[in-house]
Design a protein around this motif. Structure first.
Motif, short mmCIF file in Angstrom:
data_model
loop_
_atom_site.label_atom_id
_atom_site.label_comp_id
_atom_site.label_asym_id
_atom_site.label_seq_id
_atom_site.Cartn_x
_atom_site.Cartn_y
_atom_site.Cartn_z
N ILE A 206 -24.85 9.44 25.08
CA ILE A 206 -24.43 9.01 26.31
C ILE A 206 -22.80 9.20 26.04
O ILE A 206 -22.22 8.40 25.58
CB ILE A 206 -24.77 7.50 26.75
CG1 ILE A 206 -26.06 7.18 26.74
CG2 ILE A 206 -24.10 7.42 28.20
CD1 ILE A 206 -26.88 5.90 27.20
N GLY A 207 -22.45 10.05 26.69
CA GLY A 207 -21.02 10.38 26.37
C GLY A 207 -20.54 10.47 25.00
O GLY A 207 -21.33 11.20 24.14
N PRO A 208 -19.69 9.87 24.43
CA PRO A 208 -19.33 9.96 23.00
C PRO A 208 -20.19 8.71 22.42
O PRO A 208 -20.27 8.91 20.78
CB PRO A 208 -17.95 9.14 23.10
CG PRO A 208 -17.84 8.53 24.51
CD PRO A 208 -18.61 9.28 25.41
N TYR A 209 -21.07 8.04 23.06
CA TYR A 209 -21.76 6.95 22.26
C TYR A 209 -22.85 7.69 21.66
O TYR A 209 -23.74 8.44 22.18
CB TYR A 209 -22.12 5.77 23.02
CG TYR A 209 -23.20 5.06 22.60
CD1 TYR A 209 -22.60 3.91 21.81
CD2 TYR A 209 -24.31 4.87 23.17
CE1 TYR A 209 -23.54 2.92 21.09
CE2 TYR A 209 -25.34 3.78 22.24
CZ TYR A 209 -24.90 2.92 21.50
OH TYR A 209 -25.81 2.24 21.07
N GLN A 210 -23.46 7.29 20.37
CA GLN A 210 -24.66 7.57 19.95
C GLN A 210 -25.37 6.49 19.39
O GLN A 210 -24.91 5.64 18.68
CB GLN A 210 -24.56 8.66 18.77
CG GLN A 210 -23.81 9.95 19.29
CD GLN A 210 -23.88 11.16 18.17
OE1 GLN A 210 -24.71 11.06 17.34
NE2 GLN A 210 -23.01 11.86 18.15
N PRO B 89 -19.20 -0.05 25.45
CA PRO B 89 -18.26 0.89 25.37
C PRO B 89 -18.37 2.16 25.12
O PRO B 89 -19.10 2.58 24.07
CB PRO B 89 -17.29 0.46 24.58
CG PRO B 89 -17.50 -1.25 24.41
CD PRO B 89 -19.01 -1.18 24.26
N GLY B 90 -18.28 3.23 25.93
CA GLY B 90 -18.26 4.55 25.77
C GLY B 90 -19.66 4.98 26.31
O GLY B 90 -19.92 6.30 26.22
N ALA B 91 -20.81 4.13 26.55
CA ALA B 91 -22.07 4.46 26.80
C ALA B 91 -22.40 4.34 28.31
O ALA B 91 -23.13 3.81 28.71
CB ALA B 91 -22.97 3.43 25.84
N ARG B 92 -21.58 4.86 29.07
CA ARG B 92 -21.67 4.81 30.53
C ARG B 92 -21.34 6.24 30.95
O ARG B 92 -20.49 6.75 30.88
CB ARG B 92 -20.75 3.92 31.15
CG ARG B 92 -20.96 3.71 32.76
CD ARG B 92 -19.85 2.67 33.19
NE ARG B 92 -20.19 2.37 34.48
CZ ARG B 92 -19.76 1.31 35.05
NH1 ARG B 92 -19.28 0.39 34.50
NH2 ARG B 92 -20.07 1.35 36.53
N ILE B 93 -22.24 6.63 32.04
CA ILE B 93 -21.98 7.85 32.60
C ILE B 93 -22.26 7.71 34.12
O ILE B 93 -23.16 6.75 34.51
CB ILE B 93 -22.65 9.29 32.22
CG1 ILE B 93 -24.28 8.79 32.22
CG2 ILE B 93 -22.43 9.42 30.66
CD1 ILE B 93 -25.19 9.98 32.04
#
Length: 128
Positions: free
Chosen positions: A25-29, A101-105
């Motif tokens: 999700i975005g930069p999150y893995q 953090p970073g896991a939102r679109i």
């Protein structure tokens, strides 16, 4: 695949079991396991692991389609003995929830549904 939707759920290994799936999700893995999906040997689950994972995304699609009138859906993506992991999808702004953090679109439900469909096709094509 729809441009700009940074949601991907894919297999990183076709061997199955642990750490063989990846949710991005975005930069999150996050690495995930197909172990519990592989246990499903019922006659209603033919086609191997790829088909079982595709059916999971069919369920995601159904939940997303139901959000046209608003509300929230929870989409499971990882199962363990101790816990489960879910995506929270909302048709409205959620103010009482802090995502990783970073896991939102943010995107339209139509674009999200199209991206889930593209991920479903990719998973189905991976076979057993």
């Amino acid at each position: 695949m729809p441009a700009g939707i940074a949601l991907h759920f894919d297999r990183v290994s076709t061997k199955g079991s642990h750490n063989d799936l990846r949710l991005r999700i975005g930069p999150y893995q996050q690495k995930c396991d197909s172990y519990y999906f592989g246990l499903d040997e019922a006659p209603t689950a033919p086609g191997g692991l790829g088909a079982r994972l595709a059916r999971l995304l069919d369920q995601w699609s159904s939940q997303i389609a139901g959000l046209g009138a608003g509300g929230t859906a929870y989409l499971p993506f990882d199962f363990f003995d101790q816990c489960t992991a879910w995506l929270r999808v909302s048709a409205a702004q959620v103010r009482d929830f802090d995502p990783i953090p970073g896991a939102r679109i943010q995107c339209s439900l139509g674009d999200l549904a199209a991206q889930v469909g593209a991920n479903r096709s990719t998973l189905a094509a991976t076979g057993p």
